[in-house]
Scaffold this motif. Structure first.
Motif, PDB file in Angstrom:
ATOM      1  N   ALA A 134       0.842  -1.200   0.000  1.00  0.00           N
ATOM      2  CA  ALA A 134       0.000   0.000   0.000  1.00  0.00           C
ATOM      3  C   ALA A 134       0.874   1.246   0.000  1.00  0.00           C
ATOM      4  CB  ALA A 134      -0.904  -0.012   1.219  1.00  0.00           C
ATOM      5  N   TRP A 145      -5.502  -1.875  -3.679  1.00  0.00           N
ATOM      6  CA  TRP A 145      -5.037  -0.494  -3.585  1.00  0.00           C
ATOM      7  C   TRP A 145      -5.187   0.264  -4.885  1.00  0.00           C
ATOM      8  CZ3 TRP A 145      -5.000   1.140   1.043  1.00  0.00           C
ATOM      9  CH2 TRP A 145      -4.800   0.209   2.065  1.00  0.00           C
ATOM     10  N   GLN A 187       1.167   4.215  -2.803  1.00  0.00           N
ATOM     11  CA  GLN A 187       0.814   5.593  -2.453  1.00  0.00           C
ATOM     12  C   GLN A 187       2.047   6.454  -2.272  1.00  0.00           C
ATOM     13  OE1 GLN A 187      -1.504   4.712   0.974  1.00  0.00           O
ATOM     14  NE2 GLN A 187      -3.321   4.162  -0.214  1.00  0.00           N
TER      15      GLN A 187
END
Lengths: 340, 173
Positions: free
Chosen positions: A35, A303, A39
């Motif tokens: 994740a 995600w 990100q």
């Protein structure tokens, strides 16, 4: 009675259970790292070298947190809920062939706990009772949000189980067996089922995502509408068990997909290796590589994609996946008949 | 009487009967359904003892996995409790006791001489998929196909029932 066999199976069960739990533990870490990567963050990196001890810190935190059972909850069912989720998640691994066999102390040890004649049906059976943990917990919490989560989960699982079964039937028709071991053996080398059943594989994969309650199908725990859904009232290790069982489910369903569609422990060029021990170890390694590939795809999807709306989820399940699965089944049957 | 029976069978039977009794005696419908699921599990275990793996797992998939989920689903939505329970007269209890007694009588009569025909030691592999499939598609082909047609009819019927609302709206409009 063959006591050595019982001992051998017992050790195998303990090893597989331990490996499953440790892997699930590290999948939580992997999820956070992946994740973070998606990100553009660093992710957990403070506990231990490279943050590798993070899952133990998380587990310890969950264990030592205060445990709250709401006054209006059904106490026993409230406890049985997460226990069921955990047990059901772990027992599927019994029929998965992790490798052929290995020589230990002169004994030929099969790397599969139970080579049952009905392996595929066993998997389907466990999948179909997998919803009870969520349902019991959600209902016993005596909370409207939890109940909504439980009902969503059960409706979703019933819907996606159907297309999952229909997708599997096509593979069973092709291989002519319900035993996972035989199914894997037929996919020797690169003769994998995915080449013959690309649509079936895709259907199965989508259904597996839904059955694991993973995004984009995680409506049962949807934070924005249901504040956590079925586990809204849970705290401490009971919550931990629910979260943990999701990762175990992910691992085990990846193993099922790897065995049924991606040839399990088979890999191209496996005949060239003469040493049986090396071959067995390589096979186990290949199996795990395939599993981790699927787990990564699961996380990648989580995600990347937003969550479905509930009506979209139902429409996808009943109006797209099931007809596609039936068409897949009919086409498979027709092709088999023509090739006879 | 119990001396010559295998211990796993006795333990399982005890468990089966206990959970089945709880299904009827429990006041809470959700508990009843959960106990019924346990009963199905122990019946499946009985099938495994009889070497009928396929029946065992199909029993689990169909009853414990599908039908009971729907039962639970409906009961959770209904939210039954003591206040919502309709008041029943004693006549119901008497009628239930009489019919249960009659059922017991019929079952005892039917099983009285059945012991001689029961297969005591099932042949290895008799309950496996292959044997079962061959029997179904040769000896019992007609009943098998007929029940298939029945299931199809039931499926079409339920889809039709689910769609009826929309048809009516179209008619009204």
């Amino acid at each position: 009675m063959d006591y050595a066999l019982i001992l051998e199976k017992l050790i195998l069960i303990v090893v597989i259970l331990a490996v499953t739990l440790v892997i699930a533990l590290y999948l939580t870490f992997g999820e956070r790292k992946i994740a973070a990567y998606f990100q553009d963050r660093l992710g957990p990196n403070r506990v231990g070298p490279l943050g590798l001890l993070q899952p133990f810190a998380d587990g310890g935190k969950l264990l030592f947190k205060e445990e709250i059972i709401p006054k209006t909850a059904e106490k026993w069912l409230f406890i049985i809920g997460p226990a069921t989720a955990m047990v059901v998640a772990t027992i599927t691994s019994a029929v998965i062939p992790w490798g052929t066999s290995i020589e230990i102390f002169g004994r030929n040890v099969s790397l599969q706990v139970a080579d049952v004649d009905i392996g595929v049906l066993y998997v389907m059976g466990i999948v179909s009772i997998g919803v009870y943990g969520i349902m019991i917990g959600g209902w016993a919490s005596n909370n409207k949000y939890s109940l909504y989560g439980a009902i969503r989960a059960s409706a979703q699982m019933i819907s996606y189980e159907l297309s999952m079964g229909l997708a599997l039937i096509a593979v069973v028709m092709m291989s002519g067996t319900l035993s996972l071991r035989e199914m894997v053996e037929q996919q020797h080398g690169l003769n994998w089922n995915i080449w013959y059943q690309p649509l079936g594989f895709l259907l199965f994969f989508v259904c597996a995502l839904a059955e694991c309650n993973r995004a984009p199908f995680d409506l049962a725990e949807c934070e924005t509408e249901l504040i956590g859904g079925y586990h809204a009232e849970y705290s401490s290790m009971k919550l931990g068990f629910y979260l943990f069982s999701e990762y175990i489910n992910m691992f085990v369903s990846s193993a099922v997909m790897a065995s049924v569609y991606l040839g399990g422990y088979n890999f191209p060029g496996m005949d060239a290796i003469a040493n049986p021990t090396v071959l067995s170890l390589l096979q186990v390694a290949v199996m795990f590589a395939k599993i981790f590939f699927f787990v990564f795809v699961f996380m990648w999807i989580r995600w990347t994609l937003p969550r479905f709306r509930y009506d979209q989820l139902m429409r996808l399940g009943w109006k797209s996946l099931i007809p596609l699965a039936i068409i897949n089944m009919v086409v498979t049957g027709a092709v088999m008949l023509l090739n006879q | 009487m119990f001396n010559n029976l295998p211990i796993p069978f006795l333990v399982l039977s005890f468990f089966t009967i206990l959970s089945a009794l709880y299904v009827v005696t429990s006041k809470n419908p959700i508990h009843s359904v959960l106990a019924l699921i346990l009963t199905f599990f122990s019946i499946s275990a009985h099938y495994v003892l009889l070497n009928a793996q396929f029946l065992a797992i199909v029993n689990l998939i169909v009853y414990a996995g599908a039908i009971m989920v729907l039962f639970l689903f409906v009961l959770m939505l209904l939210n039954l409790n003591k206040d919502a329970e309709p008041i029943k007269s004693n006549l119901w209890g008497i009628a239930a006791a009489i019919s249960a007694g009659l059922l017991l009588l019929v079952i005892t009569a039917a099983f009285q001489k059945a012991g001689e025909n029961v297969v005591k030691h099932p042949v290895e592999g008799i309950g496996l998929v292959k044997a079962l499939g061959q029997t179904l598609f040769t000896r019992f082909l007609v009943p098998f196909e007929l029940s298939g047609a029945l299931f199809l009819a039931a499926m079409v019927g339920s889809v039709l029932l689910g769609k009826r609302d929309k048809v009516n709206k179209d008619l009204l409009a």
